[in-house]
Design an enzyme around this catalytic site. Structure first.
Site, mmCIF file in Angstrom:
data_model
loop_
_atom_site.group_PDB
_atom_site.id
_atom_site.type_symbol
_atom_site.label_atom_id
_atom_site.label_comp_id
_atom_site.label_asym_id
_atom_site.label_seq_id
_atom_site.Cartn_x
_atom_site.Cartn_y
_atom_site.Cartn_z
ATOM 1 N N GLU A 1 -3.398 5.421 1.524
ATOM 2 C CA GLU A 1 -3.942 4.548 1.473
ATOM 3 C C GLU A 1 -4.758 4.591 2.863
ATOM 4 O OE1 GLU A 1 -0.134 1.676 4.157
ATOM 5 O OE2 GLU A 1 0.241 3.309 3.748
ATOM 6 N N LYS B 1 0.305 -1.090 0.042
ATOM 7 C CA LYS B 1 0.056 -0.095 -0.032
ATOM 8 C C LYS B 1 1.200 1.410 0.510
ATOM 9 C CE LYS B 1 -2.425 -1.236 3.693
ATOM 10 N NZ LYS B 1 -1.429 -2.451 3.756
ATOM 11 N N THR B 2 1.592 1.136 0.348
ATOM 12 C CA THR B 2 2.579 2.879 1.136
ATOM 13 C C THR B 2 3.432 3.237 0.032
ATOM 14 O OG1 THR B 2 3.059 2.461 3.843
ATOM 15 C CG2 THR B 2 4.277 3.845 1.969
#
Length: 464
Positions: free
Chosen positions: A165, A121-122
């Site tokens: 995110e 995600k990051t």
């Protein structure tokens, strides 16, 4: 474009303001003109960055830190019920707002891209933030890690796009209603909150079901959990589904990933045409993250060739295979990987980037619950390294679980043929690594806890 401060957020107080998710929201609110205050357990560079934006940051938690005129108290799921500032909020009848609700309010009226998945995600959120900024679209973004370029995890932009995110760990991503949702993968994790894969699927289905009518789901075509989720949401009539990956059936097909040292060259087949671009971090999984970002941008109407070029400007996120330095011919690299899938992906990426080098890993398990459920798989992942040092479990928000220690990982690693050393005193790690490392080796500090602090200490010890 909406960028006004919600009335409840005009004078917010954040408990745990230094956390990755909390600090991002606080920064955006401060940049929009809110009078931000908060507290954190210890002093940090993040606290200083918030102060530079005009926020008041207290160190330590105490009832008197909460101002009488606060309009709300923002908390994450990590904040315990007995926190003195929470008790003070109840006395003053100050509303308590979860971090996810605060973030959802900031995305209101904007074209939101929410990036979800068990891993990646990051990185994917960061790739989009960098690329959209490079294209002059001035996005807002909230990321769970610091970009190496801008040096921040969040920013209020004047454009109409907000990239966020979306955290599944506590189901908070169900609060968002994005125009585009990305699902990178779906696996069982966060065992304190999910008891089974069925619960995970239900949670992701709820998230996908919140995509705005006419919006798009960008989802992996290769990862089994994502494939299963796609089957479950295909019948949502208002949802456009775009798959990406190496599968022949993928809408955006990854044709080839070519390693180029610590970078990769990626060729995709999109709308019948081949498109090649560079990803400035190693590893096939990061290349797939970039393709997911590409597909999401195209779903917003951004020309693919422009976005592909801009994605090449992404140079990484702190703690995602971040080179910390080199001393005496030994490179030290930092990895946030803490789930077996992430560990395996990063170790394979480093193998691909430097196939002739020995790989030494300093691994710190994160959470008792995760170690209890996945300790065997963590140990098996460490067998990809030539030598491993395993630290005690970093507890974060959890209390110890009887019988759950790093020994679960060490035993599994040895059973898989790994060479492992247990180290209980973190301060001795630089000496231990210096005794193992030789010129040409790669040292990887790995884990979601404070193992990241060891990189500079190892470099200093090697230099001496």
């Amino acid at each position: 474009m909406a960028s006004a401060i919600p009335t409840a957020m005009e004078r917010p107080h954040f408990i745990g303001i230094g956390g990755a998710g909390m600090s991002g929201i606080a920064k955006i609110l401060a940049q929009r003109g809110a009078q931000v205050a908060g507290s954190d357990a210890k002093e940090s560079a993040t606290a200083e960055a918030l102060r530079a934006l005009g926020a008041t940051v207290h160190i330590g938690h105490a009832a008197e830190h909460l101002a009488d005129d606060a309009t709300c108290v923002v908390v994450s799921s990590a904040i315990r019920a007995d926190n003195p500032e929470l008790a003070r909020a109840a006395e003053l009848s100050v509303p308590v707002v979860h971090r996810s609700d605060a973030l959802a309010s900031l995305m209101g009226g904007l074209r939101a891209i929410a990036v979800a998945g068990t891993h990646g995600k990051t990185t994917t959120t960061s790739m989009l933030a960098v690329a959209l900024t490079e294209l002059g679209l001035d996005p807002s973004y909230a990321i769970g890690g610091d970009l190496e370029g801008p040096g921040t995890n969040a920013r209020h932009g004047e454009g109409d796009i907000f990239v966020a995110e979306a955290d599944e760990s506590d189901r908070s991503f169900q609060k968002y209603d994005p125009e585009v949702a990305i699902v990178l993968n779906v696996e069982l994790d966060h065992h304190a909150n999910y008891a089974s894969m069925d619960e995970i699927y239900d949670s992701f289905e709820t998230f996908v079901g919140k995509v705005r009518p006419g919006g798009t789901l960008v989802i992996a075509a290769d990862q089994p959990g994502a494939v299963e989720l796609t089957k479950r949401v295909r019948d949502l009539s208002s949802l456009n589904v775009v798959t990406y990956g190496e599968s022949e059936t993928a809408d955006v097909r990854v044709h080839k990933v070519t390693p180029r040292g610590l970078t990769s060259e990626v060729t995709v087949l999109l709308n019948g045409k081949f498109l090649t671009f560079t990803v400035s971090v190693p590893g096939r999984h990061y290349a797939h993250n970039a393709v997911a970002a590409l597909a999401a941008g195209v779903a917003l109407g951004i020309p693919a060739h422009n976005l592909a070029s801009a994605l090449g400007k992404y140079t990484g996120v702190k703690r995602r295979l971040q080179l910390k330095g080199e001393a005496k011919g030994v490179q030290v690299i930092d990895s946030y990987a803490h789930h077996p899938t992430e560990m395996t992906a990063d170790l394979e990426a480093m193998r691909g980037a430097a196939s002739d080098a020995r790989l030494l890993v300093v691994f710190q398990p994160h959470l008792f619950s995760r170690t209890q459920e996945l300790g065997k798989e963590m140990g098996e992942a460490l067998a990809l390294a030539d030598l491993s040092v395993v630290l005690d479990i970093y507890p974060a928000r959890e209390d110890p679980v009887p019988g759950v220690t790093s020994a679960l990982i060490i035993d599994a690693a040895k059973a898989a043929g790994a060479t492992v050393t247990a180290v209980h005193d973190k301060s001795t790690v630089p000496d231990v690594v210096a005794g193992m490392a030789a010129p040409g080796d790669l040292v990887l500090t790995m884990g979601a806890g404070d193992v990241t602090d060891l990189g500079p200490a190892i470099l200093a010890r090697l230099s001496n």
